[in-house]
Design a protein around this motif. Structure first.
Motif, PDB file in Angstrom:
ATOM      1  N   UNK A  14     -29.491  28.977  55.256  1.00  0.00           N
ATOM      2  CA  UNK A  14     -31.037  27.611  55.121  1.00  0.00           C
ATOM      3  C   UNK A  14     -31.459  28.469  55.984  1.00  0.00           C
ATOM      4  N   UNK A  15     -30.746  28.784  58.026  1.00  0.00           N
ATOM      5  CA  UNK A  15     -31.175  29.716  58.779  1.00  0.00           C
ATOM      6  C   UNK A  15     -31.565  31.202  58.202  1.00  0.00           C
ATOM      7  N   UNK A  16     -30.749  31.741  57.689  1.00  0.00           N
ATOM      8  CA  UNK A  16     -31.065  32.757  57.474  1.00  0.00           C
ATOM      9  C   UNK A  16     -32.169  33.544  56.190  1.00  0.00           C
ATOM     10  N   UNK A  17     -32.249  32.216  55.302  1.00  0.00           N
ATOM     11  CA  UNK A  17     -33.681  32.237  54.385  1.00  0.00           C
ATOM     12  C   UNK A  17     -34.910  32.071  55.144  1.00  0.00           C
ATOM     13  N   UNK A  18     -34.167  31.330  56.485  1.00  0.00           N
ATOM     14  CA  UNK A  18     -36.083  31.454  57.133  1.00  0.00           C
ATOM     15  C   UNK A  18     -36.517  32.218  57.871  1.00  0.00           C
ATOM     16  N   UNK A  19     -35.075  32.775  58.727  1.00  0.00           N
ATOM     17  CA  UNK A  19     -35.292  34.157  59.322  1.00  0.00           C
ATOM     18  C   UNK A  19     -35.640  35.629  58.063  1.00  0.00           C
ATOM     19  N   UNK A  20     -35.523  35.461  56.993  1.00  0.00           N
ATOM     20  CA  UNK A  20     -36.000  36.374  56.376  1.00  0.00           C
ATOM     21  C   UNK A  20     -37.541  36.226  55.432  1.00  0.00           C
ATOM     22  N   UNK A  21     -38.172  34.276  55.762  1.00  0.00           N
ATOM     23  CA  UNK A  21     -39.232  34.805  55.838  1.00  0.00           C
ATOM     24  C   UNK A  21     -40.792  33.906  57.118  1.00  0.00           C
ATOM     25  N   UNK A  22     -39.823  35.769  57.898  1.00  0.00           N
ATOM     26  CA  UNK A  22     -39.819  35.415  59.379  1.00  0.00           C
ATOM     27  C   UNK A  22     -40.849  34.089  59.547  1.00  0.00           C
ATOM     28  N   UNK A  23     -39.796  32.711  59.361  1.00  0.00           N
ATOM     29  CA  UNK A  23     -39.944  31.583  60.261  1.00  0.00           C
ATOM     30  C   UNK A  23     -39.473  31.846  61.385  1.00  0.00           C
ATOM     31  N   UNK A  24     -40.134  31.435  62.858  1.00  0.00           N
ATOM     32  CA  UNK A  24     -38.788  31.278  64.181  1.00  0.00           C
ATOM     33  C   UNK A  24     -38.110  30.159  64.131  1.00  0.00           C
ATOM     34  N   UNK A  25     -36.934  30.559  64.651  1.00  0.00           N
ATOM     35  CA  UNK A  25     -36.181  29.242  65.247  1.00  0.00           C
ATOM     36  C   UNK A  25     -35.504  29.115  66.030  1.00  0.00           C
ATOM     37  N   UNK A  26     -35.335  28.154  66.524  1.00  0.00           N
ATOM     38  CA  UNK A  26     -34.341  28.214  67.806  1.00  0.00           C
ATOM     39  C   UNK A  26     -33.000  27.652  67.114  1.00  0.00           C
ATOM     40  N   UNK A  27     -32.046  26.839  68.514  1.00  0.00           N
ATOM     41  CA  UNK A  27     -31.348  26.047  69.000  1.00  0.00           C
ATOM     42  C   UNK A  27     -31.064  26.114  69.706  1.00  0.00           C
ATOM     43  N   UNK A  28     -30.408  24.739  70.009  1.00  0.00           N
ATOM     44  CA  UNK A  28     -30.653  23.731  71.320  1.00  0.00           C
ATOM     45  C   UNK A  28     -28.712  23.604  71.490  1.00  0.00           C
ATOM     46  N   UNK A  29     -28.798  24.706  73.063  1.00  0.00           N
ATOM     47  CA  UNK A  29     -27.207  24.772  73.652  1.00  0.00           C
ATOM     48  C   UNK A  29     -26.828  23.483  73.580  1.00  0.00           C
ATOM     49  N   UNK A  30     -27.984  22.171  74.272  1.00  0.00           N
ATOM     50  CA  UNK A  30     -26.948  20.660  75.026  1.00  0.00           C
ATOM     51  C   UNK A  30     -27.585  19.584  73.944  1.00  0.00           C
ATOM     52  N   UNK A  31     -26.365  18.535  73.879  1.00  0.00           N
ATOM     53  CA  UNK A  31     -27.184  17.819  72.845  1.00  0.00           C
ATOM     54  C   UNK A  31     -28.517  16.602  73.348  1.00  0.00           C
ATOM     55  N   UNK A  32     -29.077  16.097  72.464  1.00  0.00           N
ATOM     56  CA  UNK A  32     -30.587  15.501  72.638  1.00  0.00           C
ATOM     57  C   UNK A  32     -30.680  13.999  71.911  1.00  0.00           C
TER      58      UNK A  32
END
Length: 817
Positions: free
Chosen positions: A501-519
């Motif tokens: 899912x992430x790889x597909x978004x990146x290929x479509x030039x969608x910017x994605x973040x991830x969290x290093x801490x739970x919330x």
């Protein structure tokens, strides 16, 4: 001219019937067994025979390879049998339920699963010809199915290479180039996978297409034709120990029956052979064992020769081994197999029926809990094998717990997957799911552990009673609702499906973040690694929402729409702990330092699973590469790094890491960096026993097993706070393939064996090897100025089937920064 052509066209059937069936030699224009035929020539001959002998041969194309070569099956029998072939097949399959009264033997002959073991495809043509001419008496009560080449891409790679480099005059000198393939050899398929180890895992397109037809037939006898070292004589059944305990007495006995028939012909010709050595019947993904666990008499035949032999070669005792010799030996065992099967058709049918009746396996059900994506991944595999399964209910079960390797209690739910041995494929279920395969001998040809609950990262229990299940006719679909007015969109990070899912978004030039801490937000907790796609990050992308909707649906991803970046607890979405995921440019080393198989696993992973672009670099020109163009460099496992990782090349890689590159070092490649300046990884020192122990010569092999780990599963600990460990629980079951051992890093130990936790939960590990790996690193990350070095001691991509390791590899690509 037009009338003449029309006459010829209209009378082709008459002309064919007026001629004798051409032998392969007559059709191809050269004596079969004196040169290598390309795949298109083999296809042409099978097509010609099918057109000539339509009443006796039915030819189908069951698929295509990655390089678009056709995969063929030829059904050969009498006209009456072929006319009723579907009724014969259905009557045969009634044996699975103890019904029907079939009287035909079904024999399946598979050739050239290893492309450079190239003689067998030549033999397939002659075998078909012999069965239609001099050996046609065997067709009355037998259906013969021939797959002339399981691996056309690998075989043509070898044949084309050999024809380029062979000498004009026959050259038997083993020093000649024609007897030394390069790094890209013909053994494996397009993606460098060994198809002979893929029958159960079905990672490759050839395997997936073939298994559909194999399961439509489930033959009585299946033979996998191979070649081995030049100096080895011919090998045929019976096989070596260990035999898996699920193998029946009849399956053992009939291997001997066939072997003795082969021996009769080999003795008469003065040909050397051996039985009961080297090639055992344990690992379930071979062309002999997979059929055995489905009721067949599965066998491997090994002719000396392989890619080194070419058209002819001198052996170490001075004899000449020719392609014609290899040809005659395989032809003899193939026809002999059909002969014995035809003579024992009644016995084969009665014993095949018994195989599927009254099974008394220790464990009656396997119940599995886990992430939906992981459950779906496993059920997709089960569907391909025609294995039945269902889903459970709220209950407390007692049985063997995979998590502890002990008896205990287990909570099931309506989402629990249940797979029972009380079904036609029950023996296969036992073999694939059992916690620990019983070993009758520690000297084995392959890995000794593969249990699917461990491989797929699922919590599981094996019960001695049958657990009732609900229908499996359902799919667990995510509720995908993209609120176009939301501030951000959040989704989890738990499986390789999430990485796709992430790889597909990146290929479509969608910017994605991830969290290093739970919330948490709106009473929902989000773990480390959760993906965050914000509207502000993608404000310049007009297709943002439609792409997100499409990709989410493609990968069945639950998306949480967040109306605010202000979290109920934990870090807000604008925090420094919420990191942007780059769109990494990835390079993978290929060539002599690396193993073709280990390189192929990485190549296949990116192209066939992640569908994410990579650049393949070759060691021959690596020094001329500007590494600054790449964010990630992967060094696959391999034995040839001692010269490569030296001098300027090593300096260039080290400087590139310091400037922000991520270096992923796998398997044996680590050995050549261990203990060197700039690399924190250190080999574990062995404590030598000063006691001198004298051993008999013939005991040496077994003594060496004390230092061996033959593909065993170990329970390890995971630092789930590290980006390399995102998406995992604190326990991870690793498949360890050897005794290489490295000390803990000063920092960045992500997956490791704890003290006194060095015993395998499944599979064989020698006593000395267990001591050596105590308190050692499995996966770790060394921070090196602006970059990282990721050490992967065990292989998370092994043969493409260790599903639960793949997210570690995805983390190394996307999360470690």
């Amino acid at each position: 001219m037009t009338k003449f052509l029309l006459f010829i066209t209209l009378n082709i059937p008459f002309l064919l019937s007026a001629q004798e069936l051409k032998s392969p030699s007559n059709f191809l224009g050269y004596e079969i067994g004196t040169q290598f035929s390309r795949h298109h020539q083999v296809v042409d001959y099978f097509t010609y025979v099918a057109n000539y002998a339509k009443e006796n041969v039915k030819l189908i194309e069951y698929g295509k390879t990655n390089e678009q070569r056709p995969l063929l099956l030829a059904y050969i029998s009498t006209a009456s049998n072929l006319k009723n072939i579907e009724q014969i097949r259905l009557e045969h399959l009634k044996n699975l339920t103890g019904e029907g009264s079939p009287n035909k033997a079904i024999v399946w002959l598979s050739y050239n699963v290893h492309g450079n073991e190239s003689v067998s495809t030549e033999v397939s043509m002659q075998t078909m010809y012999e069965l239609l001419t001099s050996k046609k008496q065997y067709l009355d009560n037998t259906i013969i199915i021939i797959d002339p080449c399981i691996n056309p891409d690998g075989r043509d790679r070898y044949v084309n290479w050999y024809n380029q480099f062979k000498n004009k005059n026959l050259t038997t000198n083993p020093d000649s180039k024609e007897h030394h393939e390069g790094w890209i050899n013909g053994r494996s398929n397009h993606y460098m996978f060994d198809l002979n180890r893929d029958w159960a895992w079905l990672t490759q397109v050839e395997s997936k297409q073939r298994i559909k037809y194999y399961n439509k037939w489930l033959p009585h006898v299946h033979v996998d034709f191979h070649e081995q070292g030049v100096d080895s004589p011919y090998y045929f059944a019976p096989a070596a120990e260990p035999y898996h305990e699920a193998i029946t007495n009849f399956q053992r006995e009939f291997q001997t029956t066939i072997g003795k028939n082969h021996a009769k012909y080999f003795d008469a010709n003065g040909w050397f052979y051996f039985t009961k050595e080297f090639f055992d019947l344990l690992y379930p993904s071979y062309g002999d064992t997979y059929p055995i666990y489905n009721g067949s008499i599965g066998m491997t035949y090994e002719q000396g020769g392989s890619g080194r032999a070419g058209l002819a070669i001198k052996t170490n005792i001075g004899d000449t081994l020719s392609l014609k010799d290899r040809f005659n030996h395989h032809l003899t065992t193939g026809i002999s197999t059909v002969e014995v099967s035809s003579k024992n058709a009644e016995k084969l049918n009665s014993e095949f029926k018994k195989f599927y009746q009254n099974k008394n396996h220790k464990y009656k059900s396997y119940v599995l809990n886990g992430n939906t994506d992981k459950i779906n991944s496993l059920t997709n595999l089960l569907d391909q094998h025609n294995i039945e399964y269902g889903f459970g209910k709220e209950a407390t079960l007692k049985g063997h717990l995979y998590s502890t390797n002990k008896t205990g209690n287990f909570k099931s739910s309506t989402n629990s997957l249940i797979v029972s041995t009380s079904q036609a494929k029950g023996t296969l279920v036992k073999v694939l799911f059992e916690p620990n395969a019983k070993l009758s001998d520690s000297l084995t040809y392959d890995i000794t552990a593969w249990s699917l609950p461990y491989a797929h990262g699922l919590d599981a229990i094996a019960t001695t009673n049958t657990i009732a299940s609900a229908s499996s006719d359902r799919k667990i679909d995510a509720e995908i609702s993209i609120d176009k007015n939301a501030y951000a969109y959040i989704t989890d990070w738990n499986s390789i499906n999430d990485a796709k899912f992430l790889a597909s978004l990146l290929k479509e030039n969608i910017r994605v973040r991830f969290t290093q801490k739970p919330f948490s937000l709106d009473n929902t907790n989000h773990k480390r690694g959760s993906l965050i796609i914000t509207k502000p990050d993608n404000s310049n992308n007009k297709e943002f929402l439609s792409v997100l909707q499409t990709v989410s649906k493609r990968y069945n991803k639950n998306i949480t729409s967040a109306q605010t970046g202000f979290m109920d607890s934990g870090k807000d979405l604008g925090s420094n702990s919420v990191k942007m995921i780059s769109k990494p440019k990835i390079a993978v080393l290929s060539g002599d330092p690396t193993s073709t198989l280990r390189f192929g696993e990485i190549w296949s992973f990116f192209e066939q699973e992640l569908d994410y672009p990579i650049t393949i670099l070759d060691d021959r020109y690596f020094k001329r590469i500007n590494l600054s163009k790449y964010d990630v460099l992967i060094l696959p496992d391999g034995f040839g790094y001692s010269e490569f990782l030296e001098g300027k090349t090593l300096d260039d890689i080290t400087n590139w890491v310091s400037n922000g590159g991520n270096l992923i070092v796998m398997g044996k490649a680590i050995k050549n960096l261990a203990n060197k300046k700039g690399f924190d990884i250190k080999t574990k020192e062995e404590k030598k026993d000063s006691t001198i122990s004298l051993k008999a010569y013939d005991k040496n092999e077994r003594e060496r097993m004390k230092d061996a780990i033959t593909g065993a599963i170990f329970k390890t600990k995971v630092d789930i706070t590290h980006p390399l460990g995102y998406g995992y629980n604190e326990d991870y079951f690793t498949l360890k393939l050897g005794q290489d051992a490295y000390e803990y890093l000063d920092n960045g130990n992500v997956v490791y064996l704890e003290k006194n936790n060095n015993h395998p939960v499944s599979g064989f590990a020698g006593s000395e090897a267990q001591k050596r790996i105590d308190q050692t690193l499995i996966y770790g990350v060394q921070k090196n100025e602006n970059g990282n070095i990721i050490y992967m001691v065990d292989n998370p991509l092994f043969r493409g089937f260790w599903e639960n390791g793949k997210l570690f590899f995805a983390n190394a690509i996307f999360m470690v920064n």
